[in-house]
Design an enzyme around this catalytic site. Structure first.
Site, PDB file in Angstrom:
ATOM      1  CG  ASP A  18      31.099  42.845  40.631  1.00 37.98           C
ATOM      2  OD1 ASP A  18      30.282  42.787  39.696  1.00 37.98           O
ATOM      3  OD2 ASP A  18      32.310  43.111  40.468  1.00 37.98           O
ATOM      4  CD  GLU A  49      39.191  55.477  47.861  1.00 41.20           C
ATOM      5  OE1 GLU A  49      39.952  55.385  46.865  1.00 41.20           O
ATOM      6  OE2 GLU A  49      39.068  54.586  48.711  1.00 41.20           O
ATOM      7  CG  ASP A  76      31.381  40.736  36.156  1.00 36.49           C
ATOM      8  OD1 ASP A  76      30.513  41.621  36.210  1.00 36.49           O
ATOM      9  OD2 ASP A  76      32.603  40.961  36.262  1.00 36.49           O
TER      10      ASP A  76
END
Length: 450
Positions: free
Chosen positions: A139, A71, A141
């Site tokens: 991930d 995808e 941040d």
């Protein structure tokens, strides 16, 4: 989708018959610059080779349908999402990006069937549309560190707080390689406030959700929430060897030589009170508070002085509260240890922004980071669209088959991606494919001879 020019000369997008004008974006991010970037600089072939994992070759073990089950998701102008896209070859991939000019490209999992046809499979009644393969991803941040940084907040980042991301890379990368045996790991700057990690070994891509959750939990030390005074609790008679290594080789030195001074952690009452709240002995905190509220002249930095006082107090043996000696380590971990978005790592179906995208808020390219030299990475020096556009103009015209990125500041990043990540990965994929194929051949011969 089509693109047409309006009366005022502005290019508008027609999507499903609806017109969407250009949104207000910073000077560094310009739609026309983005079109030029996709036309001349985006590394389509390299990205497609990566996502194919060797299945685009002629070896009999290649799964020619592999890439067509991956995808890709585009975020178009005005936050219009186009999900479950798939491409069978690099030409389709390139043409679609050039036509749609996505503000963001996300990469999802490899599904059991072509994601573009998922609705047809859903109507069949069989639950055949499911993710079967996906890189192990992380991930991180900088905005998740707002309670321990005082120079910036939210999406803002500077060279004083960015080293928190550097430390995260060092800690996680070392553990992935040394503790789990992964080799093909790609670190990427998110374009604004963080870093992404792609673990691409075959055994990582085939992990179940349960196995991914177990690896994510291996890295987890934060137990509290944003309202907890104590977010880290290092329980047990001894720390896990991974945590000992992280503390002694990376975190302690970084905290004492860099973060303590750059963030002025003990410089004001409201800041040092946050640290005193982490100490479970009221007598110890009262003694320290008394010392710090009494102003005494010292040539040494106040943050260094107060940290040494805290360490001496907690490690003196004078106070009897349980876990007091471990408290020094807990404070260091609270300020420096990587803060992962756990849900991203736990589930196969999470999307993650593709490398070499351009961040629409900053105009910066999401370039790879070399974990061996991550101390040298400067997020404020990452190429922007306008900078790349100027570099292309300065270079003049060149033969069509020349690599345009070689005359821009993006060239070094693409060269690193190829030589340090993609080539070793594809070599490993080929070897794994050959080994698996030969094993099946041998098994087939054995069954025939029997």
């Amino acid at each position: 989708m089509a693109i047409e020019e309006s009366e005022n000369g502005r290019e508008d997008m027609l999507i499903d018959g609806q017109k969407h004008g250009n949104v207000a974006v910073p000077d560094e991010f310009n739609v026309n610059y983005l079109k030029l970037y996709y036309a001349k600089l985006f590394p389509y072939a390299d990205m497609f080779k990566w996502m194919s994992y060797g299945n685009d070759g002629k070896h009999p073990a290649c799964d020619k349908y592999y890439i067509g089950r991956r995808e890709f998701s585009f975020t178009l102008e005005n936050d219009i999402y186009v999900r479950y896209q798939s491409f069978n070859n690099v030409v389709q991939f390139e043409n679609s990006i050039k036509e749609k000019c996505p503000f963001k490209i996300d990469i999802g999992p490899v599904y059991s069937v072509d994601p573009a046809k998922k609705n047809a499979y859903a109507q069949s009644g069989d639950n055949v549309f499911t993710p079967v393969e996906r890189e192990l991803i992380f991930d991180i941040d900088i905005s998740d560190y707002d309670d321990v940084r005082y120079c910036c907040s939210g999406a803002d980042v500077c060279l004083e707080c960015w080293p928190l991301m550097t430390i995260a890379i060092k800690v996680i990368d070392t553990a992935l390689r040394d503790d789990f045996g992964f080799k093909h790991i790609l670190w990427v700057y998110s374009g604004r406030r963080g870093v992404h990690c792609w673990v691409c070994d075959g055994k990582a891509r085939r992990l179940t959700n349960e196995q991914r959750a177990a690896i994510a939990d291996y890295f987890r030390v934060y137990k509290g929430n944003e309202n907890s005074s104590k977010k880290v609790s290092l329980t047990g008679p001894a720390l896990h060897p991974f945590l000992v290594r992280s503390y002694s080789e990376v975190l302690e030195r970084f905290f004492e030589t860099r973060l303590l001074l750059s963030q002025n952690i003990f410089s004001t009452e409201d800041r040092y009170e946050k640290i005193l709240e982490m100490i479970p002995d009221t007598s110890a905190t009262s003694d320290l508070r008394g010392k710090w509220q009494t102003k005494r002249g010292s040539k040494e930095d106040i943050n260094v002085v107060r940290w040494e006082q805290l360490k001496n107090t907690l490690q003196s043996g004078k106070y009897k509260a349980q876990g007091l000696r471990r408290c020094v380590e807990e404070i260091v971990f609270s300020f420096t240890y990587p803060r992962l978005d756990m849900e991203v790592s736990r589930h196969m179906n999470h999307l993650l922004k593709a490398p070499f995208c351009v961040h629409p808020k900053t105009g910066r390219v999401c370039v790879p980071i070399d974990p061996n030299h991550c101390d040298e990475f400067d997020p404020t020096a990452v190429p922007t669209l306008s900078q790349l556009f100027e570099e292309l103009n300065m270079g003049g015209t060149r033969a069509y088959d020349d690599n345009e990125w070689d005359r821009t500041s993006l060239g070094e990043s693409i060269s690193f991606f190829r030589s340090s990540f993609l080539q070793p990965l594809l070599k490993s994929c080929k070897e794994e494919m050959e080994s698996s194929y030969n094993a099946k051949l041998q098994q087939s011969k054995s069954s025939l001879s029997w």
